[in-house]
Design a protein around this motif. Structure first.
Motif, short mmCIF file in Angstrom:
data_model
loop_
_atom_site.label_atom_id
_atom_site.label_comp_id
_atom_site.label_asym_id
_atom_site.label_seq_id
_atom_site.Cartn_x
_atom_site.Cartn_y
_atom_site.Cartn_z
N PHE A 1 1.05 -0.97 0.49
CA PHE A 1 0.22 0.25 0.12
C PHE A 1 0.97 1.40 0.12
CE2 PHE A 1 -3.67 -2.84 2.02
CZ PHE A 1 -3.94 -3.12 1.44
N THR B 1 -0.50 8.42 -4.05
CA THR B 1 -2.04 8.71 -2.92
C THR B 1 -2.69 8.70 -4.05
OG1 THR B 1 0.02 9.42 -1.70
CG2 THR B 1 -2.58 10.06 -1.42
N LEU C 1 -4.48 5.30 -5.02
CA LEU C 1 -5.69 4.76 -4.25
C LEU C 1 -6.29 4.96 -3.90
CD1 LEU C 1 -5.15 2.29 -2.48
CD2 LEU C 1 -4.08 3.19 -0.85
N LEU C 2 -6.13 6.48 -3.35
CA LEU C 2 -7.98 7.68 -3.57
C LEU C 2 -8.75 7.18 -4.96
CD1 LEU C 2 -6.64 10.42 -2.13
CD2 LEU C 2 -8.14 9.37 -1.15
N MET D 1 -10.18 3.91 -5.02
CA MET D 1 -11.83 3.92 -3.97
C MET D 1 -12.75 4.27 -4.69
SD MET D 1 -10.24 2.10 -1.40
CE MET D 1 -9.45 1.88 -0.71
N PRO E 1 -14.35 6.87 0.84
CA PRO E 1 -12.72 6.20 0.15
C PRO E 1 -11.32 7.15 0.93
CG PRO E 1 -14.62 7.60 -0.91
CD PRO E 1 -14.94 7.69 0.50
N ALA F 1 -8.59 5.08 2.16
CA ALA F 1 -7.37 4.64 0.92
C ALA F 1 -5.98 5.45 2.57
CB ALA F 1 -7.53 5.90 0.43
N TYR G 1 -2.58 3.56 4.16
CA TYR G 1 -1.25 4.45 4.18
C TYR G 1 -0.77 4.10 5.31
CZ TYR G 1 -0.73 5.67 -0.97
OH TYR G 1 -0.56 6.06 -2.33
#
Length: 213
Positions: free
Chosen positions: A66, A71, A74-75, A78, A88, A92, A96
């Motif tokens: 992860f 960043t 990953l957002l 979601m 979300p 996320a 992290y």
């Protein structure tokens, strides 16, 4: 002088909106850190009792994966899973926060001199008693270091949560970019820095006080 006057006028005109953004930022960060501490620290403690190195390695590898995902990516991942907004963003950012808290707590517990644990056993402490009275206090500097580092990261990363409609100071920064308004960008950035520094100082003070107790 004129720049300072303009900035003061900006605060007078926008302070309600700024406070709203700041409150949203704090709520997201607080929820992420609360979930991270409540879930990750007990998991790390449980891992120190595990005999299977393979399972421990697997858990660390998953947490590490992860950390390698950008960043923003990953957002974005979601969004199809949880939609947009608060949930979300929290999910996320929680992912992290796993690795630094997990690693520091695990390292802290593992670094305790075994003779201290054996002495506690000889004094009749139960497993829970040893954990609360001996192991956690001894590992506190490691645990608090993980919390402090993670908090600074989360405060910073939460600014990106605005990209998926979660609000926070990132909204102020994005609005500033959209309107080419340097005051909005500067304010959002400065407040994120100040919040991170104040929380780090708060945790540092707590650690010193608790260590002396």
């Amino acid at each position: 002088m004129e720049l300072l006057t303009d900035y003061i006028d900006f605060w007078q005109d926008k302070y309600e909106s700024i406070l709203t953004y700041m409150w949203e930022h704090l709520v997201i960060s607080f929820v992420v850190m609360l979930l991270s501490i409540v879930i990750t620290i007990p998991l790390a403690i449980y891992m120190t009792k595990m005999k299977s190195e393979r399972i421990k390695g697997m858990i660390f590898n998953i947490a590490n994966v992860f950390q390698t995902i950008p960043t923003v990516a990953l957002l974005a991942i979601m969004i199809p899973l949880m939609g947009i907004g608060f949930k979300p963003a929290v999910a996320a950012l929680f992912l992290y926060a796993l690795l630094p808290l997990l690693r520091n707590t695990y390292t802290g517990i593992q670094s305790i001199d075994p003779s201290i644990v054996e002495a506690a056993k000889g004094m009749g402490f139960s497993s829970f008693g040893r954990l609360m009275k001996v192991e956690l206090p001894a590992a506190l500097p490691y645990v608090m270091s993980g919390i402090r580092v993670t908090t600074v990261y989360i405060i910073s990363w939460t600014t990106l949560a605005a990209l998926i409609g979660a609000g926070g100071l990132g909204d102020l920064i994005l609005a500033g970019i959209g309107y080419n308004d340097k005051q909005m960008i500067f304010t959002g950035t400065l407040l994120a820095i100040v919040i991170a520094m104040l929380l780090d100082l708060l945790f540092q003070t707590f650690e010193k006080k608790y260590s002396k107790a």
